[in-house]
Design a protein around this motif. Sequence first.
Motif, PDB file in Angstrom:
ATOM      1  N   ASP A 143       0.824  -1.212   0.000  1.00 17.79           N
ATOM      2  CA  ASP A 143       0.000   0.000   0.000  1.00 17.79           C
ATOM      3  C   ASP A 143       0.860   1.264   0.000  1.00 17.79           C
ATOM      4  N   ALA A 144       2.090   1.146   0.504  1.00 15.56           N
ATOM      5  CA  ALA A 144       2.994   2.296   0.572  1.00 15.56           C
ATOM      6  C   ALA A 144       3.596   2.646  -0.791  1.00 15.56           C
ATOM      7  N   VAL A 145       3.401   1.773  -1.773  1.00 12.88           N
ATOM      8  CA  VAL A 145       3.925   2.053  -3.117  1.00 12.88           C
ATOM      9  C   VAL A 145       2.809   2.746  -3.900  1.00 12.88           C
ATOM     10  N   ASN A 146       2.597   4.004  -3.555  1.00 10.87           N
ATOM     11  CA  ASN A 146       1.523   4.785  -4.151  1.00 10.87           C
ATOM     12  C   ASN A 146       1.940   5.353  -5.515  1.00 10.87           C
ATOM     13  N   PHE A 147       1.049   6.114  -6.123  1.00 10.66           N
ATOM     14  CA  PHE A 147       1.312   6.647  -7.455  1.00 10.66           C
ATOM     15  C   PHE A 147       2.590   7.488  -7.486  1.00 10.66           C
ATOM     16  N   LYS A 148       2.783   8.324  -6.468  1.00 12.23           N
ATOM     17  CA  LYS A 148       3.969   9.185  -6.414  1.00 12.23           C
ATOM     18  C   LYS A 148       5.243   8.346  -6.371  1.00 12.23           C
ATOM     19  N   LYS A 149       5.248   7.297  -5.556  1.00 12.27           N
ATOM     20  CA  LYS A 149       6.411   6.404  -5.451  1.00 12.27           C
ATOM     21  C   LYS A 149       6.635   5.666  -6.774  1.00 12.27           C
ATOM     22  N   GLN A 150       5.558   5.200  -7.397  1.00  9.47           N
ATOM     23  CA  GLN A 150       5.667   4.510  -8.682  1.00  9.47           C
ATOM     24  C   GLN A 150       6.271   5.436  -9.738  1.00  9.47           C
ATOM     25  N   HIS A 151       5.818   6.682  -9.759  1.00 14.08           N
ATOM     26  CA  HIS A 151       6.325   7.664 -10.716  1.00 14.08           C
ATOM     27  C   HIS A 151       7.832   7.864 -10.532  1.00 14.08           C
TER      28      HIS A 151
END
Length: 116
Positions: A69-77
């Motif tokens: 859950d901590a791998v959100n869109f911002k982290k993925q980007h």
Amino acid sequence: MSLISKILGAKGENQAESYLKKKGLKILQKNYSTKLGEIDLICFDKKSKEYVFVEVKSRSSTEFGSPSDAVNFKKQHKIRNVASLYLKLNKLTEEKIRFDVVEVLDDKINHIEYAF
């Protein structure tokens, strides 16, 4: 980040690395860091012939959700940008790639291939 979090994260990364090696992935880089950000593990999957960019998330409980859950869109980007730079610098822009997440929760590993 607290010392306990750093220790938990380092332990999780070591567990993830061992797990991925057993699955036949070759570890190319650990903690690949640039001004754009960091990727925990960069691997090559000999079976699928893909470069694999791995985010490792460790937690001691699910009180605040699953580790992934901590791998959100911002982290993925951010991970995508660092991966793009890695591929460009290593002249691998024509290669197949994928993004995986390895969750480590109480020494249990959940490998999510093609996570994003």
